[in-house]
Design a protein around this motif. Structure first.
Motif, short mmCIF file in Angstrom:
data_model
loop_
_atom_site.label_atom_id
_atom_site.label_comp_id
_atom_site.label_asym_id
_atom_site.label_seq_id
_atom_site.Cartn_x
_atom_site.Cartn_y
_atom_site.Cartn_z
N GLN A 85 -52.10 -57.63 51.16
CA GLN A 85 -52.18 -56.18 51.01
C GLN A 85 -52.64 -55.70 49.64
N PHE A 86 -52.37 -56.46 48.57
CA PHE A 86 -52.68 -55.96 47.23
C PHE A 86 -53.74 -56.76 46.49
N GLY A 87 -54.12 -57.93 46.99
CA GLY A 87 -54.99 -58.82 46.23
C GLY A 87 -56.29 -58.19 45.77
N ALA A 88 -57.05 -57.62 46.69
CA ALA A 88 -58.34 -57.04 46.33
C ALA A 88 -58.17 -55.81 45.45
N MET A 89 -57.14 -55.01 45.73
CA MET A 89 -56.93 -53.78 44.97
C MET A 89 -56.56 -54.08 43.53
N LEU A 90 -55.64 -55.02 43.32
CA LEU A 90 -55.27 -55.39 41.95
C LEU A 90 -56.45 -56.01 41.21
N SER A 91 -57.20 -56.85 41.91
CA SER A 91 -58.35 -57.50 41.28
C SER A 91 -59.37 -56.47 40.82
N GLU B 238 -48.54 -51.55 38.50
CA GLU B 238 -49.79 -52.09 37.96
C GLU B 238 -50.98 -51.25 38.39
N LEU B 239 -51.03 -50.89 39.68
CA LEU B 239 -52.16 -50.10 40.17
C LEU B 239 -52.21 -48.72 39.52
N LEU B 240 -51.05 -48.09 39.39
CA LEU B 240 -51.01 -46.76 38.80
C LEU B 240 -51.40 -46.79 37.32
N ALA B 241 -50.90 -47.79 36.60
CA ALA B 241 -51.22 -47.91 35.18
C ALA B 241 -52.71 -48.19 34.99
N ALA B 242 -53.27 -49.07 35.82
CA ALA B 242 -54.69 -49.38 35.72
C ALA B 242 -55.55 -48.19 36.11
N ALA B 243 -55.13 -47.45 37.13
CA ALA B 243 -55.90 -46.28 37.57
C ALA B 243 -55.88 -45.18 36.53
N ALA B 244 -54.74 -44.97 35.89
CA ALA B 244 -54.63 -43.92 34.88
C ALA B 244 -55.33 -44.31 33.59
N ASN B 245 -55.17 -45.56 33.19
CA ASN B 245 -55.79 -46.08 31.96
C ASN B 245 -55.44 -45.21 30.76
N GLU B 246 -54.21 -44.74 30.70
CA GLU B 246 -53.73 -43.95 29.56
C GLU B 246 -52.99 -44.89 28.61
N ARG C 263 -52.08 -64.28 38.94
CA ARG C 263 -53.07 -64.01 39.98
C ARG C 263 -53.41 -65.35 40.64
N ASN C 264 -53.12 -65.49 41.92
CA ASN C 264 -53.38 -66.77 42.57
C ASN C 264 -54.89 -67.01 42.72
#
Length: 449
Positions: free
Chosen positions: A295-301, A336-344, A405-406
């Protein structure tokens, strides 16, 4: 809500759809199992010994008991909240999230499910309601969610959307899903700020694909199961649009109109899913899907990559099967997704190396860390796949968290660690140990999510 079914009257509340079905899929006691009907393919023990345990349906279609027939698909209010927040954060920075949950085979093709499925608690009305409930809740929360169940049910007997002896959709299903997503993208206000171009899709040869499910089931059947075959398609651009000349509301040059994130449903050249999205949206698609990424692999990458941070897409399509539980790993992947998306993030803290680029330490003494603070360790090397964080507070307590990250995921060298779980005591130092020496200059940033 009251639903009348073939099994009687069931009470189903939209908020407890998962709980209603949870008790329905415990394995049946041996004495309660009714003898299986004669198989068209001479199959035996599919429901008890095969992996995945499956049931033979109409016209040679096979359904996985614990995935395709189940009614429980965990989608909590917390998950809806995280998706809504991620959608909001991305939208504020110029990207529209388009969430596309793939329905199960039974939700998309109820007519081929055999009556025997009722023994496992299956009810086609409830199955359809559970999927639609997820779509309705996401839309109510402001998420652009695509109803792929209705799209895939809009097939004909000659263009059924799934393979017979596999759980993936075929090119017919990919086309119907791509059309629904393309139309949803065109309906968004920001589509008017893009520069559409024309695409043409041509049918190629009939191709046979390998299927682990078919291979496993075949060992329990005398006759050959239906091949996992589908016509391949190819989509090409007819007229090159001037993407660089598109109006940019957000002050940045967006040269990636659509980024596709997803699973093996998206990561297939044969079914041409990304091509069909191009065909029906009239916008180019860059495919970042990962087979086996769950569910998260591609999105986190993707969100932690340089490509995303330096060149954000106008639309981000996230394909994810409905049975993939987005709450399975708690809040960590969402943060992780929210922090990466915000990039603040603040300027990097000074990292003191330990004589090499494998291990380094930073001082956080005196820093006013907010409740939603996240530490980002940037290895400056995309070959780095893991980082261990050793956090020490003012009381001398030390805790360790490892992020990895596997091998199926794309390595980006960026790792986000939320700090609130380490307690309210002042954090004084942070030591980071990478899984391999970095070829760059590692740095630590303090970010918000």
């Amino acid at each position: 809500m009251q639903v009348r079914t073939r099994l009687g009257t069931s009470l189903l509340n939209a908020g407890i759809a998962g709980a209603f079905a949870a008790s329905m899929f415990a394995p049946l006691p041996a004495q309660a199992v009714v003898e299986a009907p004669t198989s068209v393919f001479g199959c035996k023990h599919l429901e008890t010994l095969a992996e995945p345990r499956s049931i033979e349906g109409e016209d040679g279609f096979f359904y996985r008991i614990f995935a395709d027939l189940r009614l429980q698909h965990t989608f909590t209010d917390e998950t809806v909240g995280y998706l809504a927040e991620l959608s909001r954060v991305l939208k504020e920075r110029g990207t529209t999230l388009v969430y596309a949950p793939v329905p199960t085979k039974s939700q998309a093709m109820p007519d081929q499910v055999p009556d025997r499925a009722e023994l496992y608690g299956y009810d086609f009305k409830v199955a359809g309601f559970v999927y639609q409930n997820v779509i309705d809740r996401l839309r109510a929360a402001g998420v652009v969610a695509v109803d792929l169940q209705s799209a895939l049910r809009d097939s004909t007997p000659d263009t059924l959307p799934f393979h017979k002896a596999d759980f993936h959709w075929n090119s017919n299903g990919a086309r119907l899903a791509g059309k629904a997503i393309g139309e949803e993208i065109k309906a968004q206000p920001e589509y008017g700020e893009t520069d559409p171009t024309e695409f043409e899709t041509n049918r190629l040869d009939l191709e046979i694909s390998f299927s682990g499910m078919r291979k496993s089931l075949q060992t329990f059947c005398l006759d050959s199961l239906p091949a996992v075959e589908s016509y391949a398609y190819e989509t090409t651009e007819m007229a090159s649009g001037d993407l660089g000349g598109a109006v940019d509301l957000f002050g940045e040059n967006t040269t990636v109109p659509i980024a596709l994130i997803g699973t093996s449903f998206s990561d297939s050249k044969v079914n041409n899913f990304d091509g069909f999205i191009q065909q029906y949206s009239s916008l180019p698609v860059t495919n970042y899907a990962i087979t086996g990424g769950n569910q998260f692999g591609a999105m986190l990458s993707y969100l932690t990559s340089n490509e995303f941070q330096e060149n954000r897409p106008r639309f981000l399509v996230w394909e994810n099967p409905i049975y993939n539980n987005l709450g399975q790993y708690g809040p960590a992947p969402w943060i992780e997704l929210l922090a990466a998306a915000a990039n603040e993030c603040s300027a990097p803290a000074t990292a003191v190396g330990q004589g090499n680029s494998l291990e380094f330490e930073v001082s956080l003494s005196g820093q006013d860390l907010a409740e939603n603070a996240v530490v980002m360790a940037d290895a400056q090397d995309e070959a780095v796949r893991a980082a261990a964080f050793f956090v020490t507070d003012a009381r001398g307590n030390r805790r360790e968290v490892a992020l990895k990250r596997n091998d199926r995921l794309r390595a980006t060298g960026r790792f986000f660690l939320p700090l609130p779980p380490f307690g309210k005591s002042e954090i004084t130092s942070l030591r980071v140990v990478l899984d391999r020496p970095s070829e760059g200059q590692p740095a630590v940033h303090v970010c918000q999510y």
